[in-house]
Design an enzyme around this catalytic site. Structure first.
Site, mmCIF file in Angstrom:
data_model
loop_
_atom_site.group_PDB
_atom_site.id
_atom_site.type_symbol
_atom_site.label_atom_id
_atom_site.label_comp_id
_atom_site.label_asym_id
_atom_site.label_seq_id
_atom_site.Cartn_x
_atom_site.Cartn_y
_atom_site.Cartn_z
ATOM 1 N N SER A 72 0.817 -1.216 0.000
ATOM 2 C CA SER A 72 0.000 0.000 0.000
ATOM 3 C C SER A 72 0.850 1.265 0.000
ATOM 4 O O SER A 72 2.013 1.260 0.440
ATOM 5 C CB SER A 72 -0.910 0.003 1.241
HETATM 6 N N1 SAM Z 1 -0.394 -4.579 3.951
HETATM 7 C C1 SAM Z 1 0.263 -5.162 2.827
HETATM 8 C C2 SAM Z 1 1.664 -4.639 2.660
HETATM 9 O O1 SAM Z 1 2.122 -3.811 3.463
HETATM 10 O O2 SAM Z 1 2.344 -5.103 1.740
HETATM 11 C C3 SAM Z 1 -0.501 -4.936 1.564
HETATM 12 C C4 SAM Z 1 -1.620 -5.851 1.450
HETATM 13 S S1 SAM Z 1 -2.300 -6.000 -0.153
HETATM 14 C C5 SAM Z 1 -2.977 -4.408 -0.466
HETATM 15 C C6 SAM Z 1 -3.719 -7.018 0.281
HETATM 16 C C7 SAM Z 1 -3.358 -8.436 0.621
HETATM 17 O O3 SAM Z 1 -4.520 -9.081 1.132
HETATM 18 C C8 SAM Z 1 -2.906 -9.258 -0.582
HETATM 19 O O4 SAM Z 1 -1.641 -9.800 -0.325
HETATM 20 C C9 SAM Z 1 -3.972 -10.344 -0.700
HETATM 21 O O5 SAM Z 1 -3.489 -11.582 -1.150
HETATM 22 C C10 SAM Z 1 -4.477 -10.426 0.739
HETATM 23 N N2 SAM Z 1 -5.805 -10.997 0.930
HETATM 24 C C11 SAM Z 1 -6.935 -10.801 0.216
HETATM 25 N N3 SAM Z 1 -7.955 -11.498 0.753
HETATM 26 C C12 SAM Z 1 -7.465 -12.153 1.851
HETATM 27 C C13 SAM Z 1 -8.015 -13.028 2.830
HETATM 28 N N4 SAM Z 1 -9.294 -13.404 2.828
HETATM 29 N N5 SAM Z 1 -7.207 -13.492 3.798
HETATM 30 C C14 SAM Z 1 -5.895 -13.151 3.848
HETATM 31 N N6 SAM Z 1 -5.311 -12.331 2.949
HETATM 32 C C15 SAM Z 1 -6.082 -11.826 1.967
#
Ligand code: SAM
Length: 224
Positions: A72
């Site tokens: 993000s």
């Molecule tokens: N906070 C992270 C960083 O600093 O890099 C960025 C996260 S990214 C915007 C969103 C993440 O949520 C992705 O890696 C995606 O695979 C994960 N995601 C989506 N749905 C999910 C779920 N139900 N459980 C766990 N992870 C999930």
């Protein structure tokens, strides 16, 4: 080599870029919590992206981390973290480990971080980077974070870093009394950043404005 020369070599070459990021993108936009600001000055964000992207790691935008996912925008990380109001002794649940950068910021500010990611390769990479940086108060699990982590509940803070159509019910059930849950809620293209605070049986909701996140995919999120 002289001692000062050695020191110069050991210095993080991105320290100046990181401090500029904090001053221009985070403090200038109104983030005030000194602990959040200090954590963002400290954590080497470039190590959470591919080396080819290191020179962009302190820019004012999200970056790709593979598997169609993103790390993000720094300001959004700061805004969501500040909204959690961490004091240092909390047990925090994070949904969407991604690169592990937000996890590291949380690990600087809370007692223990439980983080869930649904993509196996991202789990492995985040575990490796966080271990290399010496974080011992983080546990990462592969799975559907919309179900939460019931064995470790309740949590004083929960952060969801992917956008869902609604707030997953299990996460509300795993929020401690007085606890804060921060999550983007909306459609696939835009969401509102929402903070829910549990006050006994009551849930108090506040809106922090519009954001755009990748999809929260799971039983209590979007379908895969
Ligand atoms: N906070 C992270 C960083 O600093 O890099 C960025 C996260 S990214 C915007 C969103 C993440 O949520 C992705 O890696 C995606 O695979 C994960 N995601 C989506 N749905 C999910 C779920 N139900 N459980 C766990 N992870 C999930």
């Amino acid at each position: 080599m002289s001692l000062s020369g050695k020191r110069e070599k050991l210095r993080d070459p991105f320290e100046i870029a990181r401090n500029r990021m904090v001053d221009n993108q985070i403090v200038a936009r109104g983030i005030k919590d000194p602990r959040v600001i200090a954590a963002m000055r400290k954590v080497p964000r470039h190590l959470f992206v591919d080396e080819a992207l290191w020179d962009q790691a302190y820019g004012d935008f999200p970056l790709p981390i593979g598997e169609g996912q993103t790390i993000s925008q720094p300001y959004i990380v700061a805004l969501m973290t500040e909204a959690l109001q961490l004091q240092g002794d909390e047990k925090v649940l994070e949904i969407g480990t991604g690169s592990g950068y937000q996890t590291a910021i949380l690990a600087e500010l809370a007692r223990k971080v439980y983080s869930i990611e649904r993509v196996p390769s991202l789990v492995e990479r985040a575990r490796r980077v966080l271990a290399q940086l010496g974080y011992t108060n983080v546990v990462i699990r592969l799975g559907d974070g919309t179900k939460g982590w019931p064995e470790e509940a309740p949590f004083e803070a929960i952060i969801v870093t992917a956008g869902g159509p609604k707030i997953p019910e299990p996460l509300l059930n795993q929020l401690a009394d007085g606890g804060r849950l921060v999550i983007p809620v909306g459609d696939e293209y835009s969401q509102d950043l929402v903070r829910v605070t549990r006050v006994g049986k009551r849930l108090v909701t506040e809106n922090f404005g519009g954001v755009r996140f990748v999809k929260l995919i799971g039983d209590h999120g979007w379908r895969a």
